[in-house]
Design a protein around this motif. Sequence first.
Motif, short mmCIF file in Angstrom:
data_model
loop_
_atom_site.label_atom_id
_atom_site.label_comp_id
_atom_site.label_asym_id
_atom_site.label_seq_id
_atom_site.Cartn_x
_atom_site.Cartn_y
_atom_site.Cartn_z
N UNK A 64 44.02 31.62 26.45
CA UNK A 64 44.27 31.09 27.79
C UNK A 64 44.66 32.20 28.76
N UNK A 65 45.50 33.13 28.29
CA UNK A 65 45.92 34.23 29.15
C UNK A 65 44.74 35.12 29.52
N UNK A 66 43.88 35.43 28.57
CA UNK A 66 42.70 36.24 28.88
C UNK A 66 41.78 35.52 29.85
N UNK A 67 41.61 34.19 29.65
CA UNK A 67 40.77 33.43 30.57
C UNK A 67 41.32 33.44 31.98
N UNK A 68 42.64 33.30 32.13
CA UNK A 68 43.26 33.33 33.46
C UNK A 68 43.12 34.71 34.11
N UNK A 118 41.05 35.61 37.53
CA UNK A 118 41.68 36.26 38.68
C UNK A 118 40.77 37.31 39.29
N UNK A 119 39.91 37.90 38.47
CA UNK A 119 39.00 38.92 38.99
C UNK A 119 38.01 38.36 40.00
N UNK A 120 37.69 37.07 39.88
CA UNK A 120 36.73 36.45 40.80
C UNK A 120 37.38 35.95 42.08
N UNK A 121 38.69 36.06 42.19
CA UNK A 121 39.39 35.64 43.40
C UNK A 121 39.18 36.65 44.52
N UNK A 122 39.60 36.32 45.76
CA UNK A 122 39.36 37.25 46.88
C UNK A 122 39.96 38.63 46.66
N UNK A 123 41.09 38.71 45.98
CA UNK A 123 41.70 40.02 45.77
C UNK A 123 40.95 40.90 44.78
N UNK A 124 40.09 40.27 43.96
CA UNK A 124 39.32 41.03 42.98
C UNK A 124 40.20 41.71 41.95
N UNK A 125 39.92 42.97 41.68
CA UNK A 125 40.67 43.70 40.66
C UNK A 125 42.10 43.99 41.05
N UNK A 126 42.47 43.81 42.33
CA UNK A 126 43.83 44.10 42.76
C UNK A 126 44.73 42.85 42.71
N UNK A 127 44.17 41.69 42.44
CA UNK A 127 44.96 40.46 42.42
C UNK A 127 45.70 40.34 41.10
N UNK A 128 46.93 39.80 41.16
CA UNK A 128 47.77 39.61 39.98
C UNK A 128 47.81 38.13 39.63
N UNK A 129 48.03 37.87 38.34
CA UNK A 129 48.19 36.50 37.84
C UNK A 129 49.65 36.28 37.47
N UNK A 130 50.21 35.18 37.90
CA UNK A 130 51.61 34.88 37.61
C UNK A 130 51.72 34.24 36.22
N UNK A 131 52.36 34.95 35.33
CA UNK A 131 52.55 34.44 33.97
C UNK A 131 53.82 33.60 33.91
N UNK A 132 53.84 32.63 33.01
CA UNK A 132 54.98 31.73 32.92
C UNK A 132 56.16 32.38 32.21
N UNK A 133 55.91 33.26 31.23
CA UNK A 133 57.01 33.87 30.50
C UNK A 133 56.56 35.23 29.96
N UNK A 185 54.13 39.24 36.99
CA UNK A 185 52.77 39.32 37.51
C UNK A 185 51.98 40.30 36.65
N UNK A 186 50.78 39.90 36.29
CA UNK A 186 49.96 40.69 35.37
C UNK A 186 48.52 40.70 35.87
N UNK A 187 47.85 41.81 35.64
CA UNK A 187 46.42 41.89 35.99
C UNK A 187 45.72 42.83 35.01
N UNK A 188 44.41 42.66 34.88
CA UNK A 188 43.61 43.54 34.03
C UNK A 188 43.45 44.91 34.69
N UNK A 189 43.35 45.92 33.88
CA UNK A 189 43.21 47.29 34.41
C UNK A 189 41.77 47.54 34.76
N UNK A 190 41.56 48.14 35.94
CA UNK A 190 40.22 48.56 36.34
C UNK A 190 39.95 49.90 35.69
#
Length: 358
Positions: free
Chosen positions: A300-304, A308-323, A346-351
């Motif tokens: 689920x975390x990888x899918x989220x 997030x990469x497809x959102x307007x922020x692209x690679x710079x957008x962060x995903x809010x993790x619950x814990x 806040x977490x995001x994949x590395x470019x």
Amino acid sequence: MAQSHDGALENIRRYATEARALQDTQMDFDASGTEARLGNTVRELQARVQEQHAALEKLRASSGTDIRQTAHASADPRQKLRQLLTVKNAYTRLTPTAPFLPSQNSILPALLAARTLQQNIRGTKEAISTTQSQLTATETRLRHQEANQHDAQLLHQAMENRIARLRAQHEDRSQKSPAQLAKELIAARRAQKELYDDETASLGAALNAFINDHLSAMLAAEDLGGPVVGDMLDVENATLAAGFTKKGKAKAAQKPASDKLRQRRIDQIWGAKASLADAGDEDDEDPLTEAEAADSEMRTLLGDLFATLSEPGGGKAYFNIERDSAASRFLVRAKIAQFHPRDARKLRLIDFGKELDD
């Protein structure tokens, strides 16, 4: 003329006979008389030195002039001329005088020859050492130059092949219409997209297999207070059911934990989302294990993160993790994701095409 020629031949024959006789004569290596001969030679040289000193003192007494002063050229032209005449007369008188030669039994020639031979040997050894070092440096430089030449040849061959391909492509394109070129470009892009899709599916299947077979149990162990992912490679379901001590060591299972207790612990740590997500894929009603809950959370975390990469922020957008979970920490340690510099929730994949943020 004939008589002089015959005389020269006779002298040559006589020299050859004498040289052959000297070669055939055995040299005297009697060591018993060496010390005596050496003493005689020393005494002879000392006597010769004394004679020279006596002659020098006699010359000083008879001339009444300072020899050291007369050894330098005078500034007065007349005095300088007299000095030159004196030197000329001295050379004229000394020229007919026979030079001093050691006696026949003297060991001085052998000593001089030995000294010369020793000097030659020392110089030869030094020359050999210098030549060896130069040879080693030259061989090293030669190997380096050969490697550079080999690389240059490979680059030259690659450039020629590239130029040939570009020329062939240019000739091929020049013979086709723009519409035909556009169709070929579209077909190439579609084939490339299909290839990328197949590789993505293959990599996704491999990732899911890795998470299911190896990673999920280790993530569950870390979330339960056990060792960090990678410290304990083989984690059994019984170990996860028993839990871990405060020091991170596996508890000794006295009796199997009840399914209700395990389900309550799974809900407390991983939440109800993992149970619902897993229940949607399974038709049976088997209770959810800790490894399966960790597996569901990682997927689920990888899918989220990918979404997030497809959102307007692209690679710079962060995903809010619950814990702060073992899954998020593992992604950060593996250099797959990174936390926000000022917010650890806040977490995001590395470019991978850019450098890591500080």
